[in-house]
Write a protein that holds these residues in place. Structure first.
Motif, mmCIF file in Angstrom:
data_model
loop_
_atom_site.group_PDB
_atom_site.id
_atom_site.type_symbol
_atom_site.label_atom_id
_atom_site.label_comp_id
_atom_site.label_asym_id
_atom_site.label_seq_id
_atom_site.Cartn_x
_atom_site.Cartn_y
_atom_site.Cartn_z
ATOM 1 N N UNK A 253 0.858 -1.175 0.000
ATOM 2 C CA UNK A 253 0.000 0.000 0.000
ATOM 3 C C UNK A 253 0.899 1.231 0.000
ATOM 4 N N UNK A 254 0.295 2.416 -0.158
ATOM 5 C CA UNK A 254 1.119 3.627 -0.166
ATOM 6 C C UNK A 254 0.382 4.783 0.492
ATOM 7 N N UNK A 255 1.098 5.895 0.634
ATOM 8 C CA UNK A 255 0.541 7.112 1.212
ATOM 9 C C UNK A 255 0.816 8.263 0.255
ATOM 10 N N UNK A 256 0.281 9.437 0.596
ATOM 11 C CA UNK A 256 0.588 10.658 -0.153
ATOM 12 C C UNK A 256 0.867 11.769 0.835
ATOM 13 N N UNK A 257 2.006 12.449 0.653
ATOM 14 C CA UNK A 257 2.341 13.509 1.592
ATOM 15 C C UNK A 257 3.659 14.174 1.272
ATOM 16 N N UNK A 258 3.995 15.182 2.096
ATOM 17 C CA UNK A 258 5.217 15.962 1.925
ATOM 18 C C UNK A 258 5.975 15.987 3.250
ATOM 19 N N UNK A 259 7.150 15.416 3.263
ATOM 20 C CA UNK A 259 7.998 15.367 4.457
ATOM 21 C C UNK A 259 8.421 16.779 4.860
ATOM 22 N N UNK A 260 8.469 17.079 6.152
ATOM 23 C CA UNK A 260 8.785 18.448 6.591
ATOM 24 C C UNK A 260 10.181 18.937 6.229
ATOM 25 N N UNK A 261 11.100 18.040 5.894
ATOM 26 C CA UNK A 261 12.462 18.457 5.579
ATOM 27 C C UNK A 261 12.696 18.718 4.096
ATOM 28 N N UNK A 262 11.682 18.522 3.272
ATOM 29 C CA UNK A 262 11.861 18.709 1.831
ATOM 30 C C UNK A 262 11.325 20.063 1.391
ATOM 31 N N UNK B 184 17.047 19.644 12.218
ATOM 32 C CA UNK B 184 17.866 20.090 11.093
ATOM 33 C C UNK B 184 17.609 21.546 10.716
ATOM 34 N N UNK B 185 16.427 22.057 11.008
ATOM 35 C CA UNK B 185 16.093 23.446 10.697
ATOM 36 C C UNK B 185 15.800 24.186 11.989
ATOM 37 N N UNK B 186 16.609 25.178 12.280
ATOM 38 C CA UNK B 186 16.481 25.905 13.543
ATOM 39 C C UNK B 186 15.743 27.231 13.401
ATOM 40 N N UNK B 187 15.590 27.745 12.169
ATOM 41 C CA UNK B 187 15.045 29.089 12.022
ATOM 42 C C UNK B 187 13.518 29.089 12.093
ATOM 43 N N UNK B 188 12.942 30.059 12.796
ATOM 44 C CA UNK B 188 11.491 30.142 12.972
ATOM 45 C C UNK B 188 10.721 30.235 11.660
ATOM 46 N N UNK B 189 11.312 30.853 10.647
ATOM 47 C CA UNK B 189 10.616 30.988 9.362
ATOM 48 C C UNK B 189 10.344 29.616 8.750
ATOM 49 N N UNK B 190 11.346 28.732 8.819
ATOM 50 C CA UNK B 190 11.147 27.373 8.312
ATOM 51 C C UNK B 190 10.154 26.606 9.173
ATOM 52 N N UNK B 191 10.196 26.821 10.463
ATOM 53 C CA UNK B 191 9.248 26.157 11.368
ATOM 54 C C UNK B 191 7.814 26.511 10.979
ATOM 55 N N UNK B 192 7.600 27.775 10.606
ATOM 56 C CA UNK B 192 6.258 28.207 10.202
ATOM 57 C C UNK B 192 5.816 27.478 8.938
ATOM 58 N N UNK B 193 6.720 27.290 7.983
ATOM 59 C CA UNK B 193 6.381 26.553 6.762
ATOM 60 C C UNK B 193 6.000 25.115 7.095
ATOM 61 N N UNK B 194 6.782 24.488 7.978
ATOM 62 C CA UNK B 194 6.479 23.121 8.380
ATOM 63 C C UNK B 194 5.116 23.035 9.065
ATOM 64 N N UNK B 195 4.859 23.982 9.950
ATOM 65 C CA UNK B 195 3.598 23.972 10.687
ATOM 66 C C UNK B 195 2.403 24.129 9.760
ATOM 67 N N UNK B 196 2.520 25.041 8.784
ATOM 68 C CA UNK B 196 1.428 25.251 7.825
ATOM 69 C C UNK B 196 1.174 23.984 7.015
ATOM 70 N N UNK B 197 2.245 23.329 6.588
ATOM 71 C CA UNK B 197 2.110 22.099 5.823
ATOM 72 C C UNK B 197 1.483 20.991 6.671
ATOM 73 N N UNK B 198 1.938 20.878 7.916
ATOM 74 C CA UNK B 198 1.402 19.877 8.840
ATOM 75 C C UNK B 198 -0.105 20.060 9.010
ATOM 76 N N UNK B 199 -0.526 21.294 9.196
ATOM 77 C CA UNK B 199 -1.952 21.572 9.363
ATOM 78 C C UNK B 199 -2.744 21.169 8.115
ATOM 79 N N UNK B 200 -2.203 21.447 6.953
ATOM 80 C CA UNK B 200 -2.883 21.080 5.705
ATOM 81 C C UNK B 200 -3.052 19.564 5.603
#
Length: 261
Positions: free
Chosen positions: A60-69, A101-117
């Motif tokens: 089986x498989x999934x669909x998604x975007x890893x937070x580090x990409x 791997x990512x310490x900057x708050x700007x990247x954290x915000x991108x990850x958080x937005x993606x996670x919520x989606x």
């Protein structure tokens, strides 16, 4: 029944198998693996993951975007929803937060937005989410709660965090999955956490081609090695290997109920 609940078949090192994915899959089957969940980490490679699942009844498989990409900044909720309609897609993710791997708050915000989606897509289509979390315990749990992730459920995969985090996630109906990391010499704290995870919330995985378990550490990982993870976790819980396989297979089927096993 032995199941690898998280692997990246499109990224395996196929050199030992003459460059053929079938060789790696046959080796897994010969080691008792009955089903594999091939996890997507970028939308531009989703079709590769989907094709593998479409060509094999035991995948089986999934669909998604890893937070580090890089694609995390362009996560398209409509694409997640549309691609989840394929019969082979049984989960959304992997998604989540990685502050190691990512310490900057700007990247954290991108990850958080993606996670919520991802959570919103999972709730809309009624599929569980596969969560990657590293050095982001508080934000991961807060977003799961704020986005009502208990509605879709899911798994904290390749778990390396605290027992307290696992307990909070399990209160939301989540499962906790252990990879080859639990076999590593310096992972005693993680082993103690694993011992305390209720059996009805436990999963095992390889996360191959990464994090090969002892005695294969240092080599490229493959789904066949989930057997080593399973035996190790069985010993931690005082179970026979067959008991552990039966328990984790049922948990897999309960969570990823769209899988055809």
């Amino acid at each position: 029944m032995l199941i690898d609940s998280h692997c990246h078949l499109d990224r395996l090192d196929l050199e030992p198998f003459d460059g053929k994915l079938e060789g790696a899959l046959d080796n897994a089957r010969e080691n008792g693996v009955k089903h594999m969940l091939c996890v997507c980490i970028t939308l531009d490679k989703f079709n590769d993951v989907l094709t593998i699942a479409q060509q094999h009844d035991d995948i089986s498989c999934s669909v998604g975007v890893h937070p580090l990409y890089d694609g995390v900044k362009d996560t398209d909720i409509d694409a997640l929803i549309e691609n989840s309609k394929h019969s082979e897609v049984v989960a959304i993710g992997e998604t989540g937060l990685d502050y190691f791997y990512h310490k900057d708050p700007e990247n954290h915000k991108l990850q958080q937005d993606s996670f919520r989606k991802h959570i919103r897509a999972a709730n809309e289509v009624g599929l569980p989410i596969i969560v990657h979390t590293r050095d982001a315990r508080e934000d991961t749990l807060n977003i799961l709660k704020e986005e009502n992730a208990q509605k879709c459920g899911g798994v904290l995969h390749c778990f390396t965090e605290s027992l307290e985090m696992a307990e909070e996630a399990m209160e939301l109906g989540f499962y906790v999955s252990f990879s080859g990391i639990v076999t590593f010499k310096n992972a005693e704290e993680l082993r103690e956490t694993c011992r305390k995870i209720p059996l009805d919330r436990l999963l095992i995985e390889t996360d191959s081609p990464y994090l090969a378990p002892v005695p294969h550490r240092g080599k490229s990982n493959q789904p066949a090695f989930v057997k080593n993870v399973g035996q190790f976790v069985a010993d931690l819980h005082g179970l026979s290997y067959d008991e552990l396989c039966q328990i984790t297979a049922k948990n897999y089927q309960d969570l990823f109920s769209k899988s055809k096993i």
